[in-house]
Design a protein around this motif. Sequence first.
Motif, PDB file in Angstrom:
ATOM      1  N   ILE A 142       0.851  -1.190   0.000  1.00  0.00           N
ATOM      2  CA  ILE A 142       0.000   0.000   0.000  1.00  0.00           C
ATOM      3  C   ILE A 142       0.886   1.238   0.000  1.00  0.00           C
ATOM      4  O   ILE A 142       1.836   1.338   0.775  1.00  0.00           O
ATOM      5  CB  ILE A 142      -0.934   0.013   1.222  1.00  0.00           C
ATOM      6  CG1 ILE A 142      -1.824  -1.240   1.235  1.00  0.00           C
ATOM      7  CG2 ILE A 142      -1.791   1.268   1.237  1.00  0.00           C
ATOM      8  CD1 ILE A 142      -2.705  -1.343   2.473  1.00  0.00           C
ATOM      9  N   ASP A 143       0.575   2.172  -0.889  1.00  0.00           N
ATOM     10  CA  ASP A 143       1.309   3.429  -0.990  1.00  0.00           C
ATOM     11  C   ASP A 143       0.871   4.333   0.161  1.00  0.00           C
ATOM     12  O   ASP A 143      -0.210   4.934   0.118  1.00  0.00           O
ATOM     13  CB  ASP A 143       1.021   4.082  -2.341  1.00  0.00           C
ATOM     14  CG  ASP A 143       1.844   5.346  -2.565  1.00  0.00           C
ATOM     15  OD1 ASP A 143       2.369   5.908  -1.588  1.00  0.00           O
ATOM     16  OD2 ASP A 143       1.956   5.765  -3.737  1.00  0.00           O
ATOM     17  N   GLU A 144       1.691   4.427   1.206  1.00  0.00           N
ATOM     18  CA  GLU A 144       1.312   5.199   2.393  1.00  0.00           C
ATOM     19  C   GLU A 144       1.128   6.678   2.061  1.00  0.00           C
ATOM     20  O   GLU A 144       0.218   7.331   2.578  1.00  0.00           O
ATOM     21  CB  GLU A 144       2.363   5.032   3.488  1.00  0.00           C
ATOM     22  CG  GLU A 144       2.017   5.785   4.767  1.00  0.00           C
ATOM     23  CD  GLU A 144       2.990   5.518   5.897  1.00  0.00           C
ATOM     24  OE1 GLU A 144       2.862   6.176   6.949  1.00  0.00           O
ATOM     25  OE2 GLU A 144       3.873   4.650   5.734  1.00  0.00           O
ATOM     26  N   PRO A 194      -7.147   4.195  -0.971  1.00  0.00           N
ATOM     27  CA  PRO A 194      -6.367   4.257  -2.216  1.00  0.00           C
ATOM     28  C   PRO A 194      -4.999   3.606  -1.965  1.00  0.00           C
ATOM     29  O   PRO A 194      -4.251   4.049  -1.101  1.00  0.00           O
ATOM     30  CB  PRO A 194      -6.241   5.760  -2.476  1.00  0.00           C
ATOM     31  CG  PRO A 194      -6.359   6.389  -1.131  1.00  0.00           C
ATOM     32  CD  PRO A 194      -7.228   5.501  -0.292  1.00  0.00           C
ATOM     33  N   PHE A 195      -4.694   2.534  -2.698  1.00  0.00           N
ATOM     34  CA  PHE A 195      -3.477   1.788  -2.357  1.00  0.00           C
ATOM     35  C   PHE A 195      -2.392   1.856  -3.422  1.00  0.00           C
ATOM     36  O   PHE A 195      -1.251   1.479  -3.180  1.00  0.00           O
ATOM     37  CB  PHE A 195      -3.826   0.316  -2.070  1.00  0.00           C
ATOM     38  CG  PHE A 195      -4.417  -0.438  -3.225  1.00  0.00           C
ATOM     39  CD1 PHE A 195      -3.612  -1.163  -4.090  1.00  0.00           C
ATOM     40  CD2 PHE A 195      -5.782  -0.440  -3.438  1.00  0.00           C
ATOM     41  CE1 PHE A 195      -4.147  -1.864  -5.160  1.00  0.00           C
ATOM     42  CE2 PHE A 195      -6.339  -1.141  -4.497  1.00  0.00           C
ATOM     43  CZ  PHE A 195      -5.523  -1.856  -5.365  1.00  0.00           C
ATOM     44  N   GLN A 239      -5.902   3.293  -8.007  1.00  0.00           N
ATOM     45  CA  GLN A 239      -6.457   1.990  -7.637  1.00  0.00           C
ATOM     46  C   GLN A 239      -7.050   2.126  -6.238  1.00  0.00           C
ATOM     47  O   GLN A 239      -6.336   2.319  -5.262  1.00  0.00           O
ATOM     48  CB  GLN A 239      -5.382   0.919  -7.697  1.00  0.00           C
ATOM     49  CG  GLN A 239      -4.849   0.713  -9.116  1.00  0.00           C
ATOM     50  CD  GLN A 239      -3.788  -0.355  -9.204  1.00  0.00           C
ATOM     51  OE1 GLN A 239      -3.360  -0.917  -8.197  1.00  0.00           O
ATOM     52  NE2 GLN A 239      -3.333  -0.639 -10.418  1.00  0.00           N
ATOM     53  N   LEU A 240      -8.377   2.024  -6.180  1.00  0.00           N
ATOM     54  CA  LEU A 240      -9.117   2.325  -4.952  1.00  0.00           C
ATOM     55  C   LEU A 240      -9.778   1.067  -4.404  1.00  0.00           C
ATOM     56  O   LEU A 240     -10.638   0.461  -5.051  1.00  0.00           O
ATOM     57  CB  LEU A 240     -10.190   3.386  -5.237  1.00  0.00           C
ATOM     58  CG  LEU A 240     -10.991   3.895  -4.041  1.00  0.00           C
ATOM     59  CD1 LEU A 240     -10.078   4.676  -3.090  1.00  0.00           C
ATOM     60  CD2 LEU A 240     -12.155   4.773  -4.502  1.00  0.00           C
ATOM     61  N   ALA A 241      -9.364   0.666  -3.202  1.00  0.00           N
ATOM     62  CA  ALA A 241     -10.001  -0.465  -2.513  1.00  0.00           C
ATOM     63  C   ALA A 241     -11.272   0.040  -1.848  1.00  0.00           C
ATOM     64  O   ALA A 241     -11.236   1.018  -1.095  1.00  0.00           O
ATOM     65  CB  ALA A 241      -9.054  -1.048  -1.478  1.00  0.00           C
ATOM     66  N   MET A 242     -12.402  -0.641  -2.108  1.00  0.00           N
ATOM     67  CA  MET A 242     -13.699  -0.161  -1.655  1.00  0.00           C
ATOM     68  C   MET A 242     -14.480  -1.277  -0.972  1.00  0.00           C
ATOM     69  O   MET A 242     -14.512  -2.413  -1.449  1.00  0.00           O
ATOM     70  CB  MET A 242     -14.527   0.379  -2.833  1.00  0.00           C
ATOM     71  CG  MET A 242     -13.825   1.410  -3.686  1.00  0.00           C
ATOM     72  SD  MET A 242     -14.841   1.971  -5.082  1.00  0.00           S
ATOM     73  CE  MET A 242     -16.149   2.853  -4.221  1.00  0.00           C
ATOM     74  N   LEU A 243     -15.120  -0.923   0.124  1.00  0.00           N
ATOM     75  CA  LEU A 243     -16.015  -1.870   0.782  1.00  0.00           C
ATOM     76  C   LEU A 243     -17.316  -1.994  -0.009  1.00  0.00           C
ATOM     77  O   LEU A 243     -17.890  -3.073  -0.113  1.00  0.00           O
ATOM     78  CB  LEU A 243     -16.303  -1.393   2.210  1.00  0.00           C
ATOM     79  CG  LEU A 243     -16.778  -2.428   3.217  1.00  0.00           C
ATOM     80  CD1 LEU A 243     -15.765  -3.551   3.357  1.00  0.00           C
ATOM     81  CD2 LEU A 243     -17.032  -1.776   4.561  1.00  0.00           C
ATOM     82  N   GLN A 269      -8.039  -3.456   9.045  1.00  0.00           N
ATOM     83  CA  GLN A 269      -6.594  -3.629   9.196  1.00  0.00           C
ATOM     84  C   GLN A 269      -5.825  -2.454   8.597  1.00  0.00           C
ATOM     85  O   GLN A 269      -4.840  -1.978   9.163  1.00  0.00           O
ATOM     86  CB  GLN A 269      -6.160  -4.938   8.544  1.00  0.00           C
ATOM     87  CG  GLN A 269      -6.625  -6.172   9.288  1.00  0.00           C
ATOM     88  CD  GLN A 269      -6.725  -7.388   8.404  1.00  0.00           C
ATOM     89  OE1 GLN A 269      -6.128  -7.438   7.328  1.00  0.00           O
ATOM     90  NE2 GLN A 269      -7.473  -8.380   8.840  1.00  0.00           N
ATOM     91  N   ALA A 270      -6.288  -1.976   7.439  1.00  0.00           N
ATOM     92  CA  ALA A 270      -5.606  -0.857   6.795  1.00  0.00           C
ATOM     93  C   ALA A 270      -5.725   0.414   7.632  1.00  0.00           C
ATOM     94  O   ALA A 270      -4.744   1.156   7.806  1.00  0.00           O
ATOM     95  CB  ALA A 270      -6.186  -0.632   5.400  1.00  0.00           C
TER      96      ALA A 270
END
Length: 629
Positions: free
Chosen positions: A140-142, A160-161, A169-173, A204-205
Amino acid sequence: MVNATDEPLHRRLLALLDVALKEDEVTASGLATQLSAPVSEVEAELRALVRFGSLTRHASSNGEARYSVSPKRKKIGEMLIAAGHMTKAQLEEALAEQGRTGERLGGILLDRGYVSKELLGNMLAAQHGIPYVNLSTHPIDEQLVRSLPERVIMDHKVVPFARQGTEIQLAMLDPTDIMAVDTVEKYLNGHVRPFLITEADFGQAVTKFFDVTRKVGESLLGVGDELRELDHAAVGVADSYDTSPVVRVVNTIISDAVRIGATDIHIEPEAEKTRIRVRVDGLLIDKAVLPRSVSDGITSRLKVLAGIDIAERIRPQDGRILVTIEGRDYDLRIATMGTAFGERVAMRLLSNRQVMVGLERLGLFPEQQELLQTLLGRQHGMILVTGPTGSGKTTTLYASISYINDRIRNIMTIEDPIEYRLPGITQIPVREKSGITFGVGLRALLRQDPDVVMVGEIRDPETASIAVHAALTGHLVLTTLHTNNAAGALVRLLDMGIEPYLLTSSVLAVVGQRLIRVLCTACKRRQSAREVDLQILGLPIDTSLTLSVGVGCGECAGLGYKGRTGAFEVMVMTDVVRELVLQRKPASAVMDAAVAAGMTTLRGAFIRKVVDGATSIDELQRLMVVEVN
């Protein structure tokens, strides 16, 4: 009056699609005309809806694409059953729990161990047509994460990772959340490519990048002398300003504890610093160290919220705070007391989700659950739940009450305090300052024509006597007692002055319990049992056996354990046990008789859970004093 064109395009488009798609397919040009918007912008919004699986794109003879509603997706439960990963009975149990708790079905399936996080993510990806990314293993790009405001991440449940050129690239629930995509694209100035994540991934993120130590440091940064000069009165009037450093620190501590599943928060002042510790899965862990200059301010903030006297710094005080965190309601029980270096605060975090689970989630073995359900079906008698503080007795009582809660019975409770609100049940709090003790309240309660009575705890001979007589006069009584095992409960009641013949006639069963840590399903591994392990388990040294161990991973914060379950012994009052009680025999004799009748002891339950792979041999050693010959 606000003009309709002032509304964002995607909102106007969605409103128009609700009407237009009921009758026919649509085109970008046709919608653009109705919306008075550029065709290119409407086309971009429609393509986004296609990516989210809401629309299907079709080619036409004139070259202009046409759009229609996508076919209805299969439900995730049906998909898991069809693929053979879960049974219909398991799905029905999970759906019943979802109806009680309001939690996401995926989270319930994970908690029950029916599916792994990887399997659930891949199934959700197939359902939505959007790829799944496991954030616990994917880099993951901090810097990218921190370039998005925390409130956007928390409100929309997105992370956004990675970024490739203009693609974010967006991680979404929830990959159908177009508002989230629009917000992220504006903040990060790029085009979003959605990826699906589970609720566990998101938690976790957030814990990794917004941990309490970092956030507390940011909250205190730059306040210097202003913060050091805060006194009790200043904080008391500043509680409505979210920009106050103390307010931000308190909010951060509580929200972080909720996110990692803590049950208690401890604020412990020392000579030169204040230590923050939280209890997770029964063990305390350090979370942050604060300067002493903010200790009094944090305590005062909590006391103001709890409605207790902020001027009183020595005498112990108790209070309560109701908060909503990430859409869930929590009840914080606050206890303060003066120490050599200032006031110490302990907070108990309570959530209805913890007790709205059924008997099948407590950790009972199938034969124990069947026995307990049979006992709960009795019309009168007493069922005792025993164990030390924090062993899950209240959760067991509430699960039992929920199991028999129907409209044909009058169920009433007397508790100190009322930890959870249960619908359809009359709950009475103990108010000792008003003269309402367990004994007084129980007497009054029995005049209300109850069928089932729950007594929070038997603390004195008076309460014990009334509870026993209630069980003898046609009531089903559920209550708790602080003893080390089931047999010890009977001896304790005898010591309180209850006659043996009354005990043998009233008590149906005694349930002894403990909580044991569960191995993380993401990182647990099997290995051959060592000779010392077999000795601890009481097995021959030539036994071939594999045991589970927790390696530690990102999902369990490197601990190897995640969550807890119960271990139980259910002692039924057999004729032999009754005879021993009448003879006032010691607890050891009663225990031997119960074991001879087929009872699984707590130690036996621990060993069985180790052999089954639910927990480790190290956890067994932590909980039980084992002598290895």
